[in-house]
Design a protein around this motif. Structure first.
Motif, PDB file in Angstrom:
ATOM      1  N   LEU A  49     -24.398 -41.972 -22.099  1.00  0.00           N
ATOM      2  CA  LEU A  49     -23.835 -41.818 -23.473  1.00  0.00           C
ATOM      3  C   LEU A  49     -25.611 -40.387 -23.515  1.00  0.00           C
ATOM      4  N   ILE A  50     -26.224 -40.423 -23.045  1.00  0.00           N
ATOM      5  CA  ILE A  50     -26.947 -38.977 -22.845  1.00  0.00           C
ATOM      6  C   ILE A  50     -26.657 -37.820 -22.326  1.00  0.00           C
ATOM      7  N   TYR A  51     -26.075 -37.851 -21.854  1.00  0.00           N
ATOM      8  CA  TYR A  51     -24.667 -36.822 -20.990  1.00  0.00           C
ATOM      9  C   TYR A  51     -23.721 -36.534 -22.174  1.00  0.00           C
ATOM     10  N   ILE A  52     -23.428 -37.248 -22.712  1.00  0.00           N
ATOM     11  CA  ILE A  52     -22.387 -37.047 -23.687  1.00  0.00           C
ATOM     12  C   ILE A  52     -23.211 -36.761 -25.070  1.00  0.00           C
ATOM     13  N   GLY A  53     -23.695 -37.472 -25.148  1.00  0.00           N
ATOM     14  CA  GLY A  53     -24.329 -37.258 -26.591  1.00  0.00           C
ATOM     15  C   GLY A  53     -24.818 -35.723 -26.748  1.00  0.00           C
ATOM     16  N   ARG A  54     -25.757 -35.555 -26.070  1.00  0.00           N
ATOM     17  CA  ARG A  54     -26.399 -33.650 -25.489  1.00  0.00           C
ATOM     18  C   ARG A  54     -25.596 -32.580 -26.099  1.00  0.00           C
ATOM     19  N   PHE A  55     -24.443 -33.137 -24.871  1.00  0.00           N
ATOM     20  CA  PHE A  55     -23.007 -32.834 -24.513  1.00  0.00           C
ATOM     21  C   PHE A  55     -22.426 -31.954 -25.858  1.00  0.00           C
ATOM     22  N   VAL A  56     -22.457 -33.241 -26.646  1.00  0.00           N
ATOM     23  CA  VAL A  56     -21.488 -33.232 -28.148  1.00  0.00           C
ATOM     24  C   VAL A  56     -22.293 -32.705 -29.149  1.00  0.00           C
ATOM     25  N   THR A  57     -23.934 -32.404 -29.257  1.00  0.00           N
ATOM     26  CA  THR A  57     -24.268 -32.924 -30.583  1.00  0.00           C
ATOM     27  C   THR A  57     -24.579 -31.291 -30.290  1.00  0.00           C
ATOM     28  N   GLY A  58     -25.109 -30.470 -29.226  1.00  0.00           N
ATOM     29  CA  GLY A  58     -24.300 -29.393 -28.428  1.00  0.00           C
ATOM     30  C   GLY A  58     -23.244 -28.249 -28.734  1.00  0.00           C
ATOM     31  N   PHE A  59     -22.428 -28.931 -28.304  1.00  0.00           N
ATOM     32  CA  PHE A  59     -21.331 -28.762 -29.095  1.00  0.00           C
ATOM     33  C   PHE A  59     -21.191 -28.247 -30.846  1.00  0.00           C
ATOM     34  N   ALA A  60     -21.771 -29.123 -30.729  1.00  0.00           N
ATOM     35  CA  ALA A  60     -21.516 -29.179 -33.428  1.00  0.00           C
ATOM     36  C   ALA A  60     -22.670 -28.480 -33.341  1.00  0.00           C
ATOM     37  N   SER A  61     -23.179 -27.727 -32.543  1.00  0.00           N
ATOM     38  CA  SER A  61     -24.777 -26.891 -33.298  1.00  0.00           C
ATOM     39  C   SER A  61     -24.126 -25.455 -33.128  1.00  0.00           C
ATOM     40  N   ALA A  62     -23.105 -24.888 -32.476  1.00  0.00           N
ATOM     41  CA  ALA A  62     -22.621 -24.227 -31.146  1.00  0.00           C
ATOM     42  C   ALA A  62     -21.943 -23.493 -33.613  1.00  0.00           C
ATOM     43  N   ALA A  63     -21.688 -24.551 -34.589  1.00  0.00           N
ATOM     44  CA  ALA A  63     -21.036 -24.325 -35.778  1.00  0.00           C
ATOM     45  C   ALA A  63     -22.418 -23.339 -36.182  1.00  0.00           C
ATOM     46  N   PRO A  64     -23.144 -23.624 -36.833  1.00  0.00           N
ATOM     47  CA  PRO A  64     -24.262 -22.680 -37.672  1.00  0.00           C
ATOM     48  C   PRO A  64     -24.693 -21.869 -36.375  1.00  0.00           C
ATOM     49  N   SER A  65     -24.736 -21.757 -35.147  1.00  0.00           N
ATOM     50  CA  SER A  65     -25.303 -21.089 -34.842  1.00  0.00           C
ATOM     51  C   SER A  65     -24.599 -19.014 -34.828  1.00  0.00           C
ATOM     52  N   VAL A  66     -22.731 -20.010 -34.960  1.00  0.00           N
ATOM     53  CA  VAL A  66     -22.349 -18.552 -34.556  1.00  0.00           C
ATOM     54  C   VAL A  66     -21.395 -18.102 -35.985  1.00  0.00           C
TER      55      VAL A  66
END
Length: 529
Positions: A168-185
């Motif tokens: 879940l560490i791998y999954i959780g960090r991947f998903v939060t990174g994916f979600a963070s792309a919205a405000p970033s771009v």
């Protein structure tokens, strides 16, 4: 007034121009048609739109429903909320290396495995999200991606902290990174939606300064919270803050002008008897394949075929990635000077201080903008990249200075000497991010999110790899040699600004996508940039 022109297309009549109605020579039927046209124009005006010579519906320049004409309070609130979201998710993006130190052994991770789990997976998610989410915002609007991504980010931060599972560490960090792309771009598109070129200068400055400061505060944030409350509270606190931001996002408005115009036309169709409400819709996707083209094919095409996007992505990725490299290397370097683990995170504040220097080149930008406006000339994207010429040598100087003033080459030197070198590095990283992302936004306009997604993809992948590269470089080599390699790479960038000044306008004018974006922008804008 309007009358029916060739092929039934309404055309405008100047009030001073003699016409059949004024001369009393038209028939009763013709007078009826003209009366209907006048009534239609008044109804459309009431909705803030108008029919122009080509028969299509456009925004009226003074429509208060167009984002460029929103009240100052509305603009400030919406912009502040999305910049706050971008700032905070960026803070969390650079917490990975610090958290990996404590959480890695708990899960039986080796050092590099922990860096992959907590740092690279976040950036991999952001890279993929950066390609998929921003162009999608050109179809569904800006507001929905912000809301969904913020909610997902908050939920998976909780899961990362609560569930005791390495997977879940791998999954959780991947998903939060994916979600963070919205405000970033997506924020690049939102800023272009709401502000004209003159005001956009300062808004983009605020956005980039906030983002770069977020990168710098992340290691400090994670180190102190982990020391005081444990690493899980880095993610608990992230869930709480993004939960609050989600509530604030519920109050923002959709800002994509073409989508708002489409909604308004549907409203007119339901509440009036006006027929033929055709309009230019750049977001139209008649089927899934067309949607796939907008969301996937267009950003990838831009990234691999547009020379400007390729150059901007390469330079921005390396400069931005230096901050992520520092999240791994600075602790080692300052530890050798005698700093504790928490103290070793504080030099990032010098990088943050350097970002404030980016205000200085903006006065040059505003001088150029005013000169253009006085001459009634259109502002060109190239008018606002002078800071690029300052940032490239500042980065090379800062990295060289830092590499030559730390152990083992130099011992006994006061810690302030290498720390001061971080100030020009902070300025350069932020200035490069500002000028290059702003250049893409100004060049691709309504499709800036698609152009920016390619940049975001490359930047995120490089940023995710940088802590791993730092671990190998600073372990296999020493701090001076590793730092000198970075300085040499950055020195090569010093010639690129002058290449931009000489060739970028020609490349932009030869780009069919940039030209199409400009034409689309002119069809939907309410004021000249």
């Amino acid at each position: 007034m309007q009358k029916s022109g060739a092929a039934g297309v309404p055309v405008l009549i100047s009030p001073s121009e003699p016409n059949d109605l004024e001369c009393g020579k038209c028939s009763a039927e013709e007078r009826g048609v003209m009366a209907v046209a006048v009534d239609e124009a008044s109804q459309l005006r009431a909705y803030g739109v108008e029919r122009r010579h080509d028969g299509l519906i456009y925004w009226k320049s003074d429509s208060t429903d167009h984002p460029r004409n929103w009240s100052t309070v509305r603009k400030v609130f919406d912009t502040a909320v999305i910049i706050a979201l971008e700032f905070y998710t960026t803070v969390i993006s650079t917490t990975g290396a610090s958290v990996a130190d404590t959480a890695g052994p708990e899960y039986g991770f080796e050092r590099r495995q922990a860096l992959v789990a907590f740092t690279f997976m976040y950036q991999l998610g952001q890279a993929i999200g950066g390609c998929l989410i921003p162009p999608f915002s050109e179809v569904v609007g800006r507001r929905l991606p912000y809301l969904v991504s913020c909610a997902v980010f908050s939920i998976f931060c909780i899961l990362t902290a609560v569930v005791p599972s390495p997977s879940l560490i791998y999954i959780g960090r991947f998903v939060t990174g994916f979600a963070s792309a919205a405000p970033s771009v997506v924020i690049a598109g939102s800023v272009e939606d709401i502000f004209n070129a003159k005001r956009r200068v300062w808004v983009v400055v605020l956005w980039n300064v906030g983002t770069t400061m977020g990168l710098c505060f992340g290691p400090v944030y994670a180190t102190y919270i982990t020391a005081m409350a444990g690493w899980r509270w880095v993610f608990y606190s992230a869930a709480i803050v993004t939960g609050v931001l989600f509530a604030a996002l519920l109050a923002i408005k959709e800002s994509r002008s073409s989508m708002l115009l489409g909604r308004k036309i549907l409203h007119i169709q339901r509440h009036t008897k006006i027929s033929d409400l055709s309009w230019h819709n750049p977001d139209y996707s008649p089927h899934f394949r067309a949607l796939l083209d907008v969301v996937v094919v267009r950003p990838v095409t831009l990234l691999v075929t547009e020379p400007l996007v390729i150059m901007v992505a390469a330079i921005s990725a390396v400069s931005w990635g230096i901050i992520y490299l520092f999240t791994e290397s600075l602790a080692t370097i300052y530890g050798s000077i005698g700093f504790t683990k928490t103290q070793a995170s504080l030099p990032f504040l010098a990088v943050a201080l350097g970002t404030l220097l980016t205000l200085i080149p903006r006065f040059w930008d505003m001088r150029v903008v005013r000169a253009r406006q006085q001459k009634r000339e259109l502002i060109q994207p190239e008018d606002k990249i002078m800071g690029f010429a300052f940032a490239a040598p500042a980065l090379a100087i800062g990295l060289t200075w830092f590499a030559l003033t730390v152990p083992p080459l130099v011992t006994g030197l006061h810690w302030i000497v290498p720390t001061l070198a971080l100030i020009p590095i902070g300025f350069a990283v932020n200035e490069l991010a500002y000028t290059l992302s702003g250049y893409l936004s100004d060049s691709y306009l309504l499709y800036s999110a698609s152009a920016f997604s390619g940049l975001a993809f490359v930047r995120a992948i490089v940023s995710g790899l940088m802590p791993l590269i730092a671990d190998a470089m600073y372990t296999g080599l020493n701090s001076n040699i590793a730092g000198s390699i970075l300085a040499a790479i950055s020195a090569a960038f010093c010639v690129v600004p002058w290449v931009f000044f000489r060739y970028s306008r020609k490349l932009r004018q030869r780009s069919p996508f940039a030209c199409f974006s400009l034409e689309t922008h002119r069809r939907t804008q309410v004021e000249m940039d």
